[in-house]
Design an enzyme around this catalytic site. Structure first.
Site, PDB file in Angstrom:
ATOM      1  N   ASP A  88       0.876  -1.177   0.000  1.00 50.84           N
ATOM      2  CA  ASP A  88       0.000   0.000   0.000  1.00 50.84           C
ATOM      3  C   ASP A  88       0.910   1.222   0.000  1.00 50.84           C
ATOM      4  O   ASP A  88       2.134   1.096   0.167  1.00 50.84           O
ATOM      5  CB  ASP A  88      -0.913   0.004   1.243  1.00 50.84           C
ATOM      6  CG  ASP A  88      -1.835   1.211   1.289  1.00 50.84           C
ATOM      7  OD1 ASP A  88      -2.339   1.625   0.227  1.00 50.84           O
ATOM      8  OD2 ASP A  88      -2.057   1.771   2.389  1.00 50.84           O
ATOM      9  N   SER A  89       0.320   2.397  -0.117  1.00 50.30           N
ATOM     10  CA  SER A  89       1.122   3.620  -0.054  1.00 50.30           C
ATOM     11  C   SER A  89       1.598   3.896   1.375  1.00 50.30           C
ATOM     12  O   SER A  89       2.537   4.649   1.568  1.00 50.30           O
ATOM     13  CB  SER A  89       0.285   4.798  -0.546  1.00 50.30           C
ATOM     14  OG  SER A  89      -0.873   4.909   0.257  1.00 50.30           O
TER      15      SER A  89
ATOM     16  N   CYS B  45      -4.362  -1.563  -1.868  1.00 53.45           N
ATOM     17  CA  CYS B  45      -4.539  -0.135  -2.103  1.00 53.45           C
ATOM     18  C   CYS B  45      -5.565   0.011  -3.227  1.00 53.45           C
ATOM     19  O   CYS B  45      -5.381  -0.540  -4.309  1.00 53.45           O
ATOM     20  CB  CYS B  45      -3.199   0.462  -2.530  1.00 53.45           C
ATOM     21  SG  CYS B  45      -3.296   2.172  -3.061  1.00 53.45           S
TER      22      CYS B  45
ATOM     23  N   THR C 255      -6.406   2.759  -4.807  1.00 55.55           N
ATOM     24  CA  THR C 255      -5.930   3.654  -5.861  1.00 55.55           C
ATOM     25  C   THR C 255      -5.087   2.866  -6.860  1.00 55.55           C
ATOM     26  O   THR C 255      -5.268   2.967  -8.071  1.00 55.55           O
ATOM     27  CB  THR C 255      -5.093   4.793  -5.230  1.00 55.55           C
ATOM     28  OG1 THR C 255      -5.849   5.359  -4.159  1.00 55.55           O
ATOM     29  CG2 THR C 255      -4.750   5.846  -6.240  1.00 55.55           C
TER      30      THR C 255
ATOM     31  N   GLU D  51      -2.520   8.542   8.452  1.00 51.31           N
ATOM     32  CA  GLU D  51      -1.054   8.396   8.497  1.00 51.31           C
ATOM     33  C   GLU D  51      -0.490   9.080   9.744  1.00 51.31           C
ATOM     34  O   GLU D  51       0.508   8.659  10.311  1.00 51.31           O
ATOM     35  CB  GLU D  51      -0.414   9.011   7.236  1.00 51.31           C
ATOM     36  CG  GLU D  51      -0.586   8.186   5.979  1.00 51.31           C
ATOM     37  CD  GLU D  51       0.180   6.862   5.986  1.00 51.31           C
ATOM     38  OE1 GLU D  51       1.312   6.827   6.472  1.00 51.31           O
ATOM     39  OE2 GLU D  51      -0.384   5.852   5.509  1.00 51.31           O
TER      40      GLU D  51
ATOM     41  N   CYS E  85     -11.033   2.855   0.337  1.00 54.97           N
ATOM     42  CA  CYS E  85      -9.615   3.170   0.552  1.00 54.97           C
ATOM     43  C   CYS E  85      -9.212   2.376   1.780  1.00 54.97           C
ATOM     44  O   CYS E  85      -9.941   2.379   2.788  1.00 54.97           O
ATOM     45  CB  CYS E  85      -9.434   4.661   0.797  1.00 54.97           C
ATOM     46  SG  CYS E  85      -7.755   5.092   1.315  1.00 54.97           S
ATOM     47  N   THR E  86      -8.097   1.684   1.694  1.00 55.54           N
ATOM     48  CA  THR E  86      -7.742   0.793   2.803  1.00 55.54           C
ATOM     49  C   THR E  86      -7.319   1.555   4.064  1.00 55.54           C
ATOM     50  O   THR E  86      -7.154   0.951   5.114  1.00 55.54           O
ATOM     51  CB  THR E  86      -6.636  -0.198   2.376  1.00 55.54           C
ATOM     52  OG1 THR E  86      -5.545   0.545   1.804  1.00 55.54           O
ATOM     53  CG2 THR E  86      -7.165  -1.185   1.362  1.00 55.54           C
ATOM     54  N   HIS E  87      -7.159   2.859   3.950  1.00 52.73           N
ATOM     55  CA  HIS E  87      -6.897   3.650   5.163  1.00 52.73           C
ATOM     56  C   HIS E  87      -8.194   3.863   5.972  1.00 52.73           C
ATOM     57  O   HIS E  87      -8.139   4.072   7.187  1.00 52.73           O
ATOM     58  CB  HIS E  87      -6.345   5.032   4.803  1.00 52.73           C
ATOM     59  CG  HIS E  87      -4.881   5.056   4.478  1.00 52.73           C
ATOM     60  ND1 HIS E  87      -4.358   4.488   3.349  1.00 52.73           N
ATOM     61  CD2 HIS E  87      -3.827   5.591   5.156  1.00 52.73           C
ATOM     62  CE1 HIS E  87      -3.044   4.685   3.323  1.00 52.73           C
ATOM     63  NE2 HIS E  87      -2.695   5.343   4.412  1.00 52.73           N
TER      64      HIS E  87
END
Ligand code: DGL
Length: 264
Positions: free
Chosen positions: A9-10, A72, A74, A151, A183-185
């Site tokens: 992921d990012s 992710c 995106t 984050e 979104c995985t966040h």
């Protein structure tokens, strides 16, 4: 020699998927890469997201993986086909499982989708939902500020609650019964999001469904581990590990390995 499942992921968001895979496949070894030097992906162009995703896949492939999980949305929206040409192992994205889980849950088929600007701009969820269920009504909304808040570890602050309220209040008039956390966040903000949209709206966090897809894909390819091996976990980031480590510890609990910084 048993190979690991590679996940990227990012940033910290994909840990929601890491955690679901660890629960579903407790004997499989996992390698996670969070591209924290370049997070967020969701505000970047398709070309950039594809380029970063390919670099992430190369890094994991060099470590001998048997499947690649794109944790992710995106990246899943733009780069799955490119990644399938990059690595010679099964590649599993998060959008298809999320869309299927939402349709299975929704009674009215009035479904909301929230995600990064890039994911919402790609229209990937709306397209798939309508392909599977032509009568579905889909309302999509980008919530770009959620990723930096997660984050930062700000999952339950006043700022986060206010941001969620401003973004999501409009959904109250849309009569949706299901909301995809695209979104995985976002699963890390589940309780804040639930409070704003109300308890009548089911939130879809695709992590569990993705873990099931990974299991099916490994089984189909004869790649599931035999017996009760002791798994190994490796966590990598592309920038300073401290903040990632704090969020990971909070989210995965004790017993996570030290997070290593790498250059791609
Ligand atoms: N967690 C990612 C997603 O699912 C990426 C968020 C970002 O880097 O903008 O879209």
């Amino acid at each position: 020699m048993n190979r690991s499942i590679g996940i990227f992921d990012s940033g910290v968001g994909g840990l929601t998927v890491f955690s679901a895979i660890r629960r579903a496949l407790p004997h499989e070894s996992l390698i996670y890469l969070g591209d924290t030097a370049r997070v967020p992906y969701g505000t970047k162009s398709a070309e950039t997201v594809i380029k970063y995703s390919i670099q992430n896949a190369h890094f994991l492939a060099q470590r001998g993986i048997k499947a690649l999980v794109v944790a992710c949305n995106t990246s899943s929206a733009y780069s799955l086909e490119h990644l399938r040409k990059t690595v010679d192992v099964p590649v599993i994205g998060v959008i298809e499982p999320g869309a299927k889980a939402a349709l299975a849950k929704s009674k009215t088929k009035h479904i909301g989708v929230i995600g990064t600007s890039a994911t919402i701009g790609s229209n990937a969820y709306a397209r798939l939902l309508k392909e599977y269920e032509p009568n579905a009504r889909v309302v999509s909304l980008a919530c770009p500020l959620f990723v930096p808040l997660v984050e930062e570890g700000w999952t339950d602050t006043e700022v986060t609650k206010l941001t969620a309220k401003i973004y999501l209040e409009s959904f109250r008039n849309e009569n949706i019964d299901t909301l995809i956390l695209g979104c995985t966040h976002y699963p890390l903000l589940k309780s804040v999001i639930q409070e704003v949209v109300g308890s009548g709206v089911a939130l879809i966090d695709s992590a569990e469904t993705v873990a099931e897809s990974v299991k099916d894909e490994l089984a189909k390819n004869g790649l599931l581990i035999n017996g009760n091996a002791r798994p190994s976990y490796q966590l990598y980031v592309t920038d300073l590990p401290a903040r990632f480590e704090a969020v990971a510890l909070n989210f995965l609990g004790k017993g996570i390995p030290p997070v290593k910084r790498v250059e791609l």
